[in-house]
Design an enzyme around this catalytic site. Structure first.
Site, PDB file in Angstrom:
ATOM      1  CG  ASP A  83      -1.653  -1.309   1.378  1.00 47.44           C
ATOM      2  OD1 ASP A  83      -2.602  -1.525   0.621  1.00 47.44           O
ATOM      3  OD2 ASP A  83      -1.258  -2.139   2.220  1.00 47.44           O
ATOM      4  CG  HIS A  86      -2.926  -5.400   3.164  1.00 45.27           C
ATOM      5  ND1 HIS A  86      -2.605  -4.542   2.137  1.00 45.27           N
ATOM      6  CD2 HIS A  86      -3.283  -6.554   2.570  1.00 45.27           C
ATOM      7  CE1 HIS A  86      -2.752  -5.165   0.986  1.00 45.27           C
ATOM      8  NE2 HIS A  86      -3.168  -6.382   1.211  1.00 45.27           N
TER       9      HIS A  86
HETATM   10  P1  NAI Z   1      -1.689 -18.237  -4.181  1.00 43.20           P
HETATM   11  O1  NAI Z   1      -3.067 -18.762  -3.973  1.00 43.20           O
HETATM   12  O2  NAI Z   1      -1.114 -18.178  -5.553  1.00 43.20           O
HETATM   13  O3  NAI Z   1      -0.679 -19.073  -3.271  1.00 43.20           O
HETATM   14  C1  NAI Z   1      -0.921 -19.371  -1.927  1.00 43.20           C
HETATM   15  C2  NAI Z   1      -0.117 -20.600  -1.588  1.00 43.20           C
HETATM   16  O4  NAI Z   1      -0.255 -20.808  -0.192  1.00 43.20           O
HETATM   17  C3  NAI Z   1      -0.602 -21.864  -2.290  1.00 43.20           C
HETATM   18  O5  NAI Z   1       0.502 -22.543  -2.874  1.00 43.20           O
HETATM   19  C4  NAI Z   1      -1.230 -22.664  -1.163  1.00 43.20           C
HETATM   20  O6  NAI Z   1      -1.113 -24.077  -1.354  1.00 43.20           O
HETATM   21  C5  NAI Z   1      -0.388 -22.199   0.011  1.00 43.20           C
HETATM   22  N1  NAI Z   1      -0.982 -22.442   1.323  1.00 43.20           N
HETATM   23  C6  NAI Z   1      -2.291 -22.399   1.688  1.00 43.20           C
HETATM   24  N2  NAI Z   1      -2.425 -22.757   2.966  1.00 43.20           N
HETATM   25  C7  NAI Z   1      -1.182 -23.020   3.436  1.00 43.20           C
HETATM   26  C8  NAI Z   1      -0.679 -23.452   4.678  1.00 43.20           C
HETATM   27  N3  NAI Z   1      -1.473 -23.703   5.710  1.00 43.20           N
HETATM   28  N4  NAI Z   1       0.663 -23.609   4.810  1.00 43.20           N
HETATM   29  C9  NAI Z   1       1.483 -23.392   3.777  1.00 43.20           C
HETATM   30  N5  NAI Z   1       1.061 -22.999   2.562  1.00 43.20           N
HETATM   31  C10 NAI Z   1      -0.250 -22.820   2.398  1.00 43.20           C
HETATM   32  O7  NAI Z   1      -1.685 -16.794  -3.495  1.00 43.20           O
HETATM   33  P2  NAI Z   1      -0.671 -15.574  -3.706  1.00 43.20           P
HETATM   34  O8  NAI Z   1      -1.122 -14.732  -4.849  1.00 43.20           O
HETATM   35  O9  NAI Z   1       0.721 -16.074  -3.689  1.00 43.20           O
HETATM   36  O10 NAI Z   1      -0.991 -14.734  -2.393  1.00 43.20           O
HETATM   37  C11 NAI Z   1      -0.703 -15.254  -1.115  1.00 43.20           C
HETATM   38  C12 NAI Z   1      -1.369 -14.432  -0.039  1.00 43.20           C
HETATM   39  O11 NAI Z   1      -0.868 -13.113  -0.012  1.00 43.20           O
HETATM   40  C13 NAI Z   1      -2.883 -14.267  -0.209  1.00 43.20           C
HETATM   41  O12 NAI Z   1      -3.493 -14.414   1.074  1.00 43.20           O
HETATM   42  C14 NAI Z   1      -3.037 -12.864  -0.688  1.00 43.20           C
HETATM   43  O13 NAI Z   1      -4.324 -12.335  -0.374  1.00 43.20           O
HETATM   44  C15 NAI Z   1      -1.953 -12.185   0.095  1.00 43.20           C
HETATM   45  N6  NAI Z   1      -1.520 -10.873  -0.383  1.00 43.20           N
HETATM   46  C16 NAI Z   1      -1.176  -9.958   0.572  1.00 43.20           C
HETATM   47  C17 NAI Z   1      -0.736  -8.709   0.217  1.00 43.20           C
HETATM   48  C18 NAI Z   1      -0.378  -7.701   1.263  1.00 43.20           C
HETATM   49  O14 NAI Z   1      -0.100  -6.555   0.876  1.00 43.20           O
HETATM   50  N7  NAI Z   1      -0.317  -8.018   2.556  1.00 43.20           N
HETATM   51  C19 NAI Z   1      -0.623  -8.321  -1.201  1.00 43.20           C
HETATM   52  C20 NAI Z   1      -0.964  -9.365  -2.117  1.00 43.20           C
HETATM   53  C21 NAI Z   1      -1.400 -10.591  -1.704  1.00 43.20           C
END
Ligand code: NAI
Length: 325
Positions: free
Chosen positions: A159, A187
């Site tokens: 952000d 966030h």
């Molecule tokens: P994605 O869906 O592509 O990947 C998430 C991965 O986490 C998957 O490989 C899944 O199998 C794994 N996962 C799920 N539960 C798990 C667990 N208990 N232990 C280990 N791994 C686990 O998602 P992406 O795009 O990589 O985003 C990840 C997270 O980051 C999402 O929650 C998204 O909303 C968040 N995010 C946060 C931002 C921020 O500014 N704080 C910005 C962008 C995304």
């Protein structure tokens, strides 16, 4: 060469990690003199995909990458770590209420908090990226009883970076000309991008831009809705920019922010009326491997109202997961 740093990364098969892991292995967090060992965690069904990512890491022949382990066991992933990027989380699926999402993630971060407590070095630095990032970070810290709470942080840097570029474009300056800017709170779309103390080349940013209506009616909503705009345009959520923000957050925490403010989600000590223990974005200055809250800022009525709104949302989230704290 110095001892390698052990870095746990969760959600290793996901989109963000497809960028993040390569940046870490390239030395973008600890610098070009520090080798790294990656300890990758993902769910059992994602192990094969993680193996594919590791094959690509190998094919980059990164000189600093001294080892990689892949696991579905948090205790193995967090053993002896110097840093942890908690990216993996449960996404919202159809029909899932916000409260269900909070509880599903609370379970994950409770388990991971206990494993962090067992295995990580006491001075390990942790960033939670997986959403709802602030509340997940609070649960992680609460369940890592012997691990310093101040070493668990949540990511507001995306952000922060999003707003910096919008300000720089409007003011006609480079992004690094802007200082003393902060994103307060959660966030989420309630986050508060606060320009009141910001400067551009040392001059007050509100005066340089001279358009308060633009700040309130365009800048704040643009930053708040940027994630949705990216999904609409790209057909997938922000990944490379999220990875970059996580790198910026950790690199500054480790190496310092050169006196400038950065936005970090940290456990509140009650400053600015933010209830103690809530993990809220505040301005910090990083130096010598730690951070200090910027204290004593005066908030005008508008800023106070914006801060109250985002903090109220964090308090509501805390109430929804109170059983797991
Ligand atoms: P994605 O869906 O592509 O990947 C998430 C991965 O986490 C998957 O490989 C899944 O199998 C794994 N996962 C799920 N539960 C798990 C667990 N208990 N232990 C280990 N791994 C686990 O998602 P992406 O795009 O990589 O985003 C990840 C997270 O980051 C999402 O929650 C998204 O909303 C968040 N995010 C946060 C931002 C921020 O500014 N704080 C910005 C962008 C995304």
């Amino acid at each position: 060469m110095t001892q390698p740093k052990r870095i746990a990364v969760t959600g290793a098969a996901g989109q963000i990690c497809y960028s993040l892991l390569f940046r870490i292995a390239n030395g973008d967090v600890y610098g070009k003199d520090t080798p790294v060992v990656l300890q990758l965690l993902d769910l059992p069904q994602a192990q094969k995909a993680v193996q594919g990512v590791v094959m690509e890491l190998e094919d980059c022949a990164f000189p600093l990458l001294q080892g990689v382990t892949i696991t579905d066991d948090p205790a193995t992933a967090f053993r002896d770590i110097d840093a942890g990027f908690f990216v993996g989380s449960r996404p919202r699926t159809q029909g899932m209420e916000r409260r269900d999402l909070l509880s599903a993630n609370a379970e994950i971060f409770r388990t991971q908090g206990r494993a962090l407590n067992e295995g990580a070095k006491r001075d390990a630095k942790v960033i939670v990226v997986g959403n709802p990032a602030n509340t997940n970070a609070m649960i992680l810290a609460a369940n890592a009883k012997d691990f310093p709470t101040e070493n668990v942080t949540a990511m507001l840097r995306l952000d922060h970076n999003r707003a910096l570029t919008q300000f720089a474009k409007k003011a006609g300056v480079s992004v690094d000309a802007i200082e003393k800017f902060v994103v307060w709170g959660n966030h989420s779309p309630t986050m508060f991008a606060d320009w009141a103390n910001a400067t551009a080349d040392g001059k007050p940013l509100p005066q340089v831009i001279g358009d308060e209506a633009w700040y309130k009616d365009t800048l704040i909503p643009t930053v708040a809705k940027r994630g949705t705009a990216i999904i609409e345009a790209r057909g997938a959520s922000s990944a490379a920019s999220a990875a970059n923000a996580a790198i910026d957050h950790m690199r500054d925490w480790i190496s310092g922010s050169n006196g400038d403010w950065v936005s970090m989600g940290i456990s509140s000590d009650g400053s600015y009326g933010i209830p103690e223990g809530v993990m809220a974005g505040v301005p910090v200055i990083c130096s010598n491997g730690s951070y200090e809250r910027v204290q004593g800022l005066k908030l005008d009525a508008f800023a106070q109202q914006m801060l109250d709104r985002t903090v109220a949302e964090l308090v509501e989230e805390r109430e929804a997961v109170s059983a797991l704290l």
